[in-house]
Motif scaffolding. Sequence first.
Motif, mmCIF file in Angstrom:
data_model
loop_
_atom_site.group_PDB
_atom_site.id
_atom_site.type_symbol
_atom_site.label_atom_id
_atom_site.label_comp_id
_atom_site.label_asym_id
_atom_site.label_seq_id
_atom_site.Cartn_x
_atom_site.Cartn_y
_atom_site.Cartn_z
ATOM 1 N N LEU A 176 0.808 -1.209 0.000
ATOM 2 C CA LEU A 176 0.000 0.000 0.000
ATOM 3 C C LEU A 176 0.848 1.269 0.000
ATOM 4 C CD1 LEU A 176 -2.648 -0.976 2.715
ATOM 5 C CD2 LEU A 176 -2.974 -0.958 0.253
ATOM 6 N N HIS A 177 0.294 2.302 -0.618
ATOM 7 C CA HIS A 177 0.803 3.656 -0.462
ATOM 8 C C HIS A 177 0.595 4.052 0.998
ATOM 9 C CE1 HIS A 177 0.658 8.115 -0.830
ATOM 10 N NE2 HIS A 177 1.418 7.949 -1.904
ATOM 11 N N GLY A 178 1.299 5.071 1.471
ATOM 12 C CA GLY A 178 1.147 5.511 2.850
ATOM 13 C C GLY A 178 -0.160 6.245 3.098
ATOM 14 N N SER A 179 -0.291 6.829 4.294
ATOM 15 C CA SER A 179 -1.558 7.435 4.706
ATOM 16 C C SER A 179 -1.449 8.944 4.880
ATOM 17 C CB SER A 179 -2.041 6.791 6.003
ATOM 18 O OG SER A 179 -1.025 6.831 6.986
ATOM 19 N N ALA A 180 -0.592 9.583 4.091
ATOM 20 C CA ALA A 180 -0.418 11.032 4.197
ATOM 21 C C ALA A 180 -1.500 11.804 3.455
ATOM 22 C CB ALA A 180 0.953 11.437 3.656
ATOM 23 N N ASN A 181 -2.305 11.116 2.657
ATOM 24 C CA ASN A 181 -3.271 11.799 1.790
ATOM 25 C C ASN A 181 -4.680 11.283 2.016
ATOM 26 O OD1 ASN A 181 -0.843 10.418 0.377
ATOM 27 N ND2 ASN A 181 -0.840 12.467 -0.480
ATOM 28 N N ALA A 182 -5.668 12.157 1.839
ATOM 29 C CA ALA A 182 -7.057 11.716 1.877
ATOM 30 C C ALA A 182 -7.280 10.655 0.794
ATOM 31 C CB ALA A 182 -7.994 12.909 1.673
ATOM 32 N N ILE A 183 -6.759 10.913 -0.378
ATOM 33 C CA ILE A 183 -6.712 9.898 -1.450
ATOM 34 C C ILE A 183 -5.248 9.738 -1.832
ATOM 35 C CG2 ILE A 183 -7.379 9.293 -3.802
ATOM 36 C CD1 ILE A 183 -9.943 10.857 -3.421
ATOM 37 N N GLY A 184 -4.711 8.575 -1.547
ATOM 38 C CA GLY A 184 -3.294 8.325 -1.797
ATOM 39 C C GLY A 184 -3.051 7.641 -3.128
ATOM 40 N N GLY A 185 -1.919 6.960 -3.209
ATOM 41 C CA GLY A 185 -1.507 6.343 -4.461
ATOM 42 C C GLY A 185 -2.105 4.968 -4.692
ATOM 43 N N GLN A 186 -1.832 4.449 -5.880
ATOM 44 C CA GLN A 186 -2.322 3.135 -6.284
ATOM 45 C C GLN A 186 -1.509 2.034 -5.604
ATOM 46 O OE1 GLN A 186 -2.629 3.188 -10.731
ATOM 47 N NE2 GLN A 186 -2.416 5.409 -10.465
ATOM 48 N N THR A 187 -2.150 0.897 -5.373
ATOM 49 C CA THR A 187 -1.529 -0.193 -4.620
ATOM 50 C C THR A 187 -1.265 -1.396 -5.521
ATOM 51 O OG1 THR A 187 -3.642 -1.203 -3.989
ATOM 52 C CG2 THR A 187 -2.832 0.579 -2.601
ATOM 53 N N GLU A 188 -0.483 -2.332 -5.006
ATOM 54 C CA GLU A 188 -0.097 -3.510 -5.791
ATOM 55 C C GLU A 188 -0.040 -4.748 -4.908
ATOM 56 O OE1 GLU A 188 1.461 -5.133 -9.611
ATOM 57 O OE2 GLU A 188 0.242 -3.440 -8.978
ATOM 58 N N VAL A 189 -0.678 -5.826 -5.344
ATOM 59 C CA VAL A 189 -0.582 -7.115 -4.654
ATOM 60 C C VAL A 189 0.580 -7.885 -5.264
ATOM 61 C CG1 VAL A 189 -1.769 -9.266 -4.072
ATOM 62 C CG2 VAL A 189 -3.074 -7.138 -4.269
ATOM 63 N N ILE A 190 1.479 -8.386 -4.404
ATOM 64 C CA ILE A 190 2.636 -9.123 -4.908
ATOM 65 C C ILE A 190 2.752 -10.485 -4.229
ATOM 66 C CG2 ILE A 190 3.902 -6.981 -5.360
ATOM 67 C CD1 ILE A 190 5.701 -7.719 -2.904
ATOM 68 N N LYS A 191 3.446 -11.390 -4.913
ATOM 69 C CA LYS A 191 3.906 -12.622 -4.284
ATOM 70 C C LYS A 191 5.375 -12.434 -3.934
ATOM 71 C CE LYS A 191 0.787 -16.204 -6.042
ATOM 72 N NZ LYS A 191 0.731 -17.645 -6.352
ATOM 73 N N LEU A 192 5.771 -12.991 -2.811
ATOM 74 C CA LEU A 192 7.128 -12.768 -2.307
ATOM 75 C C LEU A 192 8.121 -13.723 -2.973
ATOM 76 C CD1 LEU A 192 5.417 -11.128 -0.378
ATOM 77 C CD2 LEU A 192 6.841 -11.898 1.500
ATOM 78 N N ARG A 193 8.264 -13.575 -4.280
ATOM 79 C CA ARG A 193 9.152 -14.440 -5.066
ATOM 80 C C ARG A 193 10.583 -13.912 -4.978
ATOM 81 N NH1 ARG A 193 4.590 -13.693 -9.138
ATOM 82 N NH2 ARG A 193 3.342 -15.600 -9.044
#
Length: 501
Positions: free
Chosen positions: A143-160
């Motif tokens: 996840l993007h951080g929580s500095a914004n009311a609407i923050g950045g886009q997120t990404e689901v990853i596998k820990l490869r």
Amino acid sequence: MRGATMKRSIAGLAITFFAGLAPHALRAANPPDAPSVILIQNATVLTVSHGTIGHGSILIKDGKIVEVGQSIKAPKDAQIIDAAGQFVMPGIIDCHSHIAVDGSVNEGSVSVSSMANIAEVIDSDDIDIYRDLAGGVTTANILHGSANAIGGQTEVIKLRWGQPAAKLPFEGALPGIKFALGENPKRSNFSIPGQPKRYPATRMGVEETIRGAFTEARDYKKTWDDYHKRVSAVEKNLIPPRRDLKLDPLVEVLEGKRYVHSHCYREDEILMLLRVAKEFGFKIRTFQHVLEGYKVADELAAAGVGASTFSDWWAYKVEAYDAIPYNAALMTRRGVNVSINSDDAEEATHLNQEAAKSMKFGGLSHEEALKLVTLNPAMQLGIDKRVGSIDVGKDADLVIYNHDPLSAYAVVQKTLIDGRVYFDRQRDIAQRSEREKEKKALIEKEKKSAEKKPDVTVPIGPKPDEKKPDAKKPEEKKPEEKKPEEKPKPPALVSSTGGAE
């Protein structure tokens, strides 16, 4: 994201043997290819979805689970993993993580930073990937951080671990976006010296920031919809609307193509965002932290919203004072899909124990507790058809423990992703001395290299090409200047008086 990473001072205590090791050295422990067929046998299999299988086996082929049961015959050329006396469970899924990010997780210069994208800064060399693998984590929602009311886009990853950044994203997982409510986006606890206060500075300002952004997004969407209708009607000489990278992700939210994961604490702000989402016709996928979720559990269940919370964190800032360790269990009992997350790289190494706390605080069953870090977060991320339980057809993302995973004595022995062993405790132990030797050799090489370097001390006094201040410059002979030729003067006029004018 928590106001302060309170556990960084004890990071890695459970797995101290990773500290200080170079990522490339650890990568060497991973085989380049996984065997196409693996049989894990003689284990206690915790399926999560359909009970426990004693003396069970799991057959894996080409990264997928093809058979689960008690009597599975090993195919020819299969690699056998004898897990006698051990426990196998689905890989742990962390629904709130900030690992594997190159640089800051916050683009905090503006209140709406939806144009920023975590996918563009994934760092596959982050050692926390390996450490979390050693804790049984196989999938993480970055996840993007929580500095914004609407923050950045997120990404689901596998820990490869060992794979390039392009190989980490979870194939087919719907992208997300981070929202944040409360103290962080209104900047209650900090300011940047020399810079003016950023709007919003109040909770009502946070609400209006979100409402304003979606008003823009709705109008922007209508502009594009009208354009596409005219294109479909075969109108000619059309000019498309101007692209807006800030509004594009918000349009995807309105169209149900992007999940919203919102940082929150208090009950009032939880209800506020539910009202705003209803106003604009989109869904909140998960409330993150949601420490007062137990107060509005019925409303969360009615809205079909997931809750991803901490096991027992509280009072680390004012809006967290009403947090209780019973939160996860109370919301579960009211019909909310609940997961336990880390929000911290070290915390992720023992999420199994964090889930176990819900058995003490709230009386969840063994299987319900396991779901908090497996099937439930998989459902929250929309990937439950692929991971989250041990079922035929799902990805072979598995963790092998030496004891029941919900025991404080449980230690990960192996972690598999897509049927490949990415962490092997025995292999890691066996290679520690070799890695330590390599580390010492590299340090010694660096010392010798420093000794051979020429002295680059800056000499005191003027540089060789500089002259001393009191040194006189030899006088240079100037070329003789040519005097202009004198032209003859015109004869003077004589006046009648005989004098010159």
